[in-house]
Enzyme design. Structure first.
Site, mmCIF file in Angstrom:
data_model
loop_
_atom_site.group_PDB
_atom_site.id
_atom_site.type_symbol
_atom_site.label_atom_id
_atom_site.label_comp_id
_atom_site.label_asym_id
_atom_site.label_seq_id
_atom_site.Cartn_x
_atom_site.Cartn_y
_atom_site.Cartn_z
ATOM 1 C CE LYS A 191 -1.363 2.964 2.725
ATOM 2 N NZ LYS A 191 -1.043 4.076 1.636
ATOM 3 C CD GLU A 267 13.800 0.744 8.572
ATOM 4 O OE1 GLU A 267 14.272 1.681 9.239
ATOM 5 O OE2 GLU A 267 14.334 -0.460 8.451
ATOM 6 C CB CYS A 301 13.461 8.827 7.678
ATOM 7 S SG CYS A 301 14.513 7.708 6.486
ATOM 8 C CD GLU A 398 10.683 12.855 10.574
ATOM 9 O OE1 GLU A 398 9.633 12.315 10.865
ATOM 10 O OE2 GLU A 398 11.580 12.210 10.159
HETATM 11 P P1 NAD Z 1 3.019 8.592 7.317
HETATM 12 O O1 NAD Z 1 3.339 7.832 8.461
HETATM 13 O O2 NAD Z 1 1.950 9.580 7.134
HETATM 14 O O3 NAD Z 1 2.678 7.610 6.292
HETATM 15 C C1 NAD Z 1 3.264 6.836 5.703
HETATM 16 C C2 NAD Z 1 2.330 5.525 5.198
HETATM 17 O O4 NAD Z 1 1.348 5.103 5.990
HETATM 18 C C3 NAD Z 1 1.517 6.096 3.894
HETATM 19 O O5 NAD Z 1 1.419 5.013 3.047
HETATM 20 C C4 NAD Z 1 -0.122 6.260 4.525
HETATM 21 O O6 NAD Z 1 -1.000 6.289 3.595
HETATM 22 C C5 NAD Z 1 0.118 5.258 5.694
HETATM 23 N N1 NAD Z 1 -0.992 5.391 6.546
HETATM 24 C C6 NAD Z 1 -1.123 6.735 7.298
HETATM 25 N N2 NAD Z 1 -1.949 6.342 8.301
HETATM 26 C C7 NAD Z 1 -2.118 5.096 8.460
HETATM 27 C C8 NAD Z 1 -2.895 4.228 9.127
HETATM 28 N N3 NAD Z 1 -3.776 4.727 10.095
HETATM 29 N N4 NAD Z 1 -2.878 2.976 8.841
HETATM 30 C C9 NAD Z 1 -2.310 2.239 7.849
HETATM 31 N N5 NAD Z 1 -1.365 3.121 7.159
HETATM 32 C C10 NAD Z 1 -1.326 4.398 7.418
HETATM 33 O O7 NAD Z 1 4.421 9.179 6.977
HETATM 34 P P2 NAD Z 1 4.653 10.046 5.460
HETATM 35 O O8 NAD Z 1 4.421 11.521 5.789
HETATM 36 O O9 NAD Z 1 4.224 9.544 4.455
HETATM 37 O O10 NAD Z 1 6.184 9.983 5.307
HETATM 38 C C11 NAD Z 1 7.214 10.585 6.078
HETATM 39 C C12 NAD Z 1 7.686 9.789 7.548
HETATM 40 O O11 NAD Z 1 8.299 8.633 7.273
HETATM 41 C C13 NAD Z 1 8.754 10.562 8.220
HETATM 42 O O12 NAD Z 1 8.325 10.645 9.656
HETATM 43 C C14 NAD Z 1 9.879 10.021 7.800
HETATM 44 O O13 NAD Z 1 11.101 10.208 8.742
HETATM 45 C C15 NAD Z 1 9.493 8.498 7.693
HETATM 46 N N6 NAD Z 1 10.360 7.816 6.965
HETATM 47 C C16 NAD Z 1 11.236 6.770 7.627
HETATM 48 C C17 NAD Z 1 12.040 6.209 7.018
HETATM 49 C C18 NAD Z 1 12.889 4.912 7.572
HETATM 50 O O14 NAD Z 1 13.293 4.149 6.857
HETATM 51 N N7 NAD Z 1 13.016 5.047 9.018
HETATM 52 C C19 NAD Z 1 12.298 6.172 5.473
HETATM 53 C C20 NAD Z 1 11.425 7.097 4.750
HETATM 54 C C21 NAD Z 1 10.383 7.945 5.722
#
Ligand code: NAD
Length: 495
Positions: A191, A267, A301, A398
């Site tokens: 997803k 992650e 991230c 962040e």
């Molecule tokens: P997000 O947590 O808002 O969304 C990530 C994913 O989760 C998306 O596909 C979103 O649709 C889904 N999602 C949101 N709410 C959900 C729920 N209740 N149930 C299931 N899925 C849900 O994050 P974002 O804004 O898309 O990405 C940025 C974040 O990701 C930052 O915090 C960044 O640090 C982190 N990130 C971490 C890594 C790592 O490897 N540690 C890598 C890239 C990004």
């Protein structure tokens, strides 16, 4: 907007991947969502709608699990060499089509083409690496301490995996999960983030062409990720949740997975310190800071979120960084001259601006940037701040944007304490010519990954992941990445 399945007869050169709506990719077929609803995809450079993708329902989620279950036995029994060859073919096709994929990433995410090219190469590498690892999965054999029996340990694919990825690396965050899962012998449902679904769908077509059997990889997009994910996790055949995204959503998903005792890899967010000691090579530290801060316009991230610079080198570093940041070309990601593209959404711009104004209100000095430009597109200028106090919100949250907050420090113990003063523990950067000090500081920083005299640490051959609230588990690396998708089976044997 209605979706008709004929539209999904895709041109393998991907030239028209953005000119029509995509379907959900379930069981090797492209289909609209069960209620025909769609999610619009926005170009962050212009705010124009560029495509629409289906908005999956609970019925679509159930269909995706069903589709992943169908080939599960066949895929786990496919010889590792064959799985390896298919993964290798995914790497080759991604590499052949790197330019088109980079353009697509740039279009939907906004990142500069040079960053998008880097992402495609990194994303493809997960297929090459895991193709090599797929044939090296081995078990254990030993004598029990009692001498009574042999201990045999076999590593088996964990089962159907739900993979959830963010928008900031639309290709790499997906392949970092899909490649090891397939190498291990699992089938998956991906997803992707609704902001950047086009890359995920384009790659799904590529996997099919590479020989991935129908149902082994399924891709669904939804505007209701909570209920859709909960429905998939409630199916007893789903045994793994691998999530990359924010710490807040990670916590919600861990609670959801706990209801069904599902294995989780997380992650999550970061708050990386970037530490420069007086004895550092100034130019090298500036080069590293530009990469650690500005790769993906700061939407990473691992992005340097707090720059701590020792008193003796502080002013020269701050001035050097200001010059480099102020000189960057800001523009649409797809423009080849662009070095800093737009942010993903208006909300992201507003958050960055709030953090910058908060720091300025608390006494930080803005050396360049620091104001939202007029006009269309979600732009924020490269910004450098100095004298950022520890209580500024950006020292704890962040930033996820092109903003470099510099703070001065005097001694080693002081900077280690500052670096660790965060709930996160994903990445950290250290610049010093004294290797002993570098290793000493690296050992004391609470972080899953450290870059020593480098601005980049991501590598499919190394274990990527965080400690504290930055996550659980590792992706990539020798054995680590694949191990997340396997379970140990122990057999006691009397011979
Ligand atoms: P997000 O947590 O808002 O969304 C990530 C994913 O989760 C998306 O596909 C979103 O649709 C889904 N999602 C949101 N709410 C959900 C729920 N209740 N149930 C299931 N899925 C849900 O994050 P974002 O804004 O898309 O990405 C940025 C974040 O990701 C930052 O915090 C960044 O640090 C982190 N990130 C971490 C890594 C790592 O490897 N540690 C890598 C890239 C990004």
């Amino acid at each position: 907007m209605n979706i008709s399945p004929e539209l999904f007869d895709m041109d393998p050169d991907m030239s028209d991947y953005t000119t029509f709506s995509h379907g959900l990719y379930i069981g090797g077929k492209w289909r609209p969502s069960s209620d025909g609803r769609v999610i619009e995809v926005i170009d962050p450079s212009t705010e124009a709608v560029i495509a629409a993708v289906p908005d999956a329902t609970l019925a679509d989620a159930a269909a995706a699990v069903e589709a992943a279950a169908e080939p599960a036995t066949g895929w786990r029994e496919t010889p590792p060499r064959r799985r390896s060859e298919i993964l290798r073919r995914c790497f080759e096709l991604m590499t052949e089509r790197a330019e088109t994929l980079a353009a697509l990433i740039s279009l939907e995410n906004g990142k500069a083409l040079r960053d998008a090219r880097g992402e495609v190469a990194y994303a493809a590498e997960f297929f090459r690496w895991n193709a090599e690892e797929a044939v090296r999965i081995s078990g254990e054999f030993g004598l029990a301490p009692s001498g009574a029996n042999r201990i045999v340990v076999d590593y088996q694919p964990i089962g159907i995996c739900v993979l959830i990825t963010p928008w900031n690396f639309p290709a790499a965050m997906a392949t970092r999960k899909i490649a090891p899962a397939l190498a291990a012998g699992c089938t998956v449902i991906l997803k992707p983030a609704s902001e950047t679904p086009l890359t995920a769908y384009a790659l799904a077509a590529l996997y099919e062409e590479a020989g991935v059997p129908p149902g082994v990889v399924n891709v669904i997009t939804t505007s209701s990720p909570g209920p859709v994910t909960a429905a998939m996790l409630a199916d007893a055949r789903v045994r793994k949740l691998s999530f990359t995204g924010s710490t807040g959503v990670g916590r919600v998903l861990l609670a959801e997975a706990a209801k069904h005792v599902i294995s989780c890899s997380m992650e999550l967010g970061g708050n990386a310190p970037f530490i420069v000691f007086d004895d550092a090579d100034l130019e090298a530290a500036l080069d590293g800071a530009m990469i650690a801060k500005m790769r993906n316009a700061g939407e990473a991230c691992t992005a340097a979120n707090r720059l701590y610079v020792q008193a003796g080198i502080h002013d020269a570093f701050a001035e050097g960084l200001r010059k480099r940041m102020a000189a960057l070309n800001v523009g649409p990601g797809t423009d080849s001259e662009t070095e800093c593209g737009p942010m993903i959404t208006r909300k992201a711009v507003d958050k960055i601006d709030r953090l910058v104004q908060d720091a300025a209100d608390r006494g930080a000095k803005i050396l360049c940037g620091g104001a939202v430009p007029e006009g269309r597109g979600y732009y924020y200028p490269p910004t450098v701040l100095r004298d950022v106090p520890a209580e500024a919100a950006m020292a704890h949250e962040e930033i996820f944007g092109p903003v470099a907050p510099i703070s001065r420090f005097e001694g080693e113990a002081e900077v280690i304490a500052k670096a660790n003063d965060t709930e996160y523990g994903l990445a950290a950067y250290i610049y010093t010519r004294d290797l002993a000090r570098g290793m000493r500081v690296a050992s004391k920083i609470e972080s899953g990954m450290i870059a020593l005299n480098r601005g980049l640490m991501s590598d499919p051959a190394a274990p990527f992941g965080g400690v504290k609230q930055s996550g659980l588990g590792r992706e990539g690396g020798q054995k680590h990445g694949i191990a997340e998708f396997m379970e140990a089976k122990y057999v006691a044997v009397t011979i």
